[in-house]
Write an enzyme that holds these catalytic residues in place. Structure first.
Site, mmCIF file in Angstrom:
data_model
loop_
_atom_site.group_PDB
_atom_site.id
_atom_site.type_symbol
_atom_site.label_atom_id
_atom_site.label_comp_id
_atom_site.label_asym_id
_atom_site.label_seq_id
_atom_site.Cartn_x
_atom_site.Cartn_y
_atom_site.Cartn_z
ATOM 1 N N HIS A 186 18.692 -76.853 10.146
ATOM 2 C CA HIS A 186 17.571 -76.806 11.094
ATOM 3 C C HIS A 186 18.019 -76.523 12.528
ATOM 4 O O HIS A 186 17.222 -76.142 13.371
ATOM 5 C CB HIS A 186 16.700 -78.078 11.006
ATOM 6 C CG HIS A 186 17.298 -79.299 11.613
ATOM 7 N ND1 HIS A 186 17.946 -80.256 10.871
ATOM 8 C CD2 HIS A 186 17.328 -79.738 12.882
ATOM 9 C CE1 HIS A 186 18.353 -81.234 11.667
ATOM 10 N NE2 HIS A 186 17.989 -80.938 12.896
ATOM 11 N N SER A 244 22.596 -83.820 15.485
ATOM 12 C CA SER A 244 22.399 -83.169 14.198
ATOM 13 C C SER A 244 23.476 -82.139 13.916
ATOM 14 O O SER A 244 23.715 -81.260 14.743
ATOM 15 C CB SER A 244 21.046 -82.463 14.172
ATOM 16 O OG SER A 244 20.150 -83.209 13.424
ATOM 17 N N ASP A 298 19.941 -79.070 4.089
ATOM 18 C CA ASP A 298 19.952 -78.973 5.546
ATOM 19 C C ASP A 298 21.364 -78.730 6.094
ATOM 20 O O ASP A 298 21.751 -79.280 7.117
ATOM 21 C CB ASP A 298 19.318 -80.215 6.197
ATOM 22 C CG ASP A 298 18.974 -79.990 7.678
ATOM 23 O OD1 ASP A 298 18.819 -78.825 8.081
ATOM 24 O OD2 ASP A 298 18.900 -80.982 8.427
#
Length: 185
Positions: free
Chosen positions: A25, A137, A55
């Protein structure tokens, strides 16, 4: 979004190229991928492969400036209560190379996340109380030896309350990461 920031970790290097793993993402839909290295220099990366289900994404950069790479730990040997250190850029590059520390809170949490297509996906994750914020992230969660035990994901939530939860961060375990990045390469 026109501009998205996240973290990543370089895990492999040959004569010409170095490879880094991040969250899908973070780079999803990017026309240009720029990597800010720890020394402050920027290099352009090329997407090798990405997987919305887990992801994860692999990006290739020139190996010129890369001196060292991250080493993966065997995530079956991780214990609850051991030190977990998250490295990344929480809230973006202004806070690049931030380090937060906690412990491994739980080993195999079944957690759900919504992927880019809006599908709800169930995944196996490490739980930690090290602070993990959106810019973290794709960055590594490491053990006291400095080995990668997981890849942090701010997308993974536990429960559907939608609110931010203090002291509950999640990471994709290193053995799962390795399996997927080998396929992506």
């Amino acid at each position: 979004a026109l501009f998205s920031e996240g973290s990543g970790v370089i895990y492999k290097k040959d004569n010409k190229s170095a490879y880094l793993v991040t969250n899908n993402h973070v780079i999803d839909g990017a026309k240009r991928i720029e990597i800010l290295l720890a020394d402050g220099s920027k290099v352009v990366g090329k997407l090798v492969g990405s997987d919305t289900y887990s992801d994860l994404a692999v990006v290739k950069i020139s190996a010129d400036k890369i001196k060292s790479i991250g080493e993966f730990a065997d995530s079956t040997k991780i214990n609850v209560g051991e030190v977990a250190i998250a490295i990344g850029s929480p809230l973006g590059s202004e806070y690049a190379n931030s380090v937060t520390e906690g412990i491994v809170s739980s080993l195999s949490r079944k957690v759900t996340l919504k992927n880019e297509e809006g599908q709800t996906v169930s995944t196996n994750a490490l739980q930690t109380d090290a602070a993990i914020n959106p810019g973290n992230s794709g960055g590594p969660l490491i053990n006291i030896e400095g080995q990668i035990i997981g890849i942090n994901s701010s997308k993974i939530s536990s429960g559907s309350n939608g609110g931010a939860v203090e002291g509950m961060g999640f990471a994709i375990p290193s053995n799962d990461v390795l399996k997927i990045i080998n396929q992506l390469e």
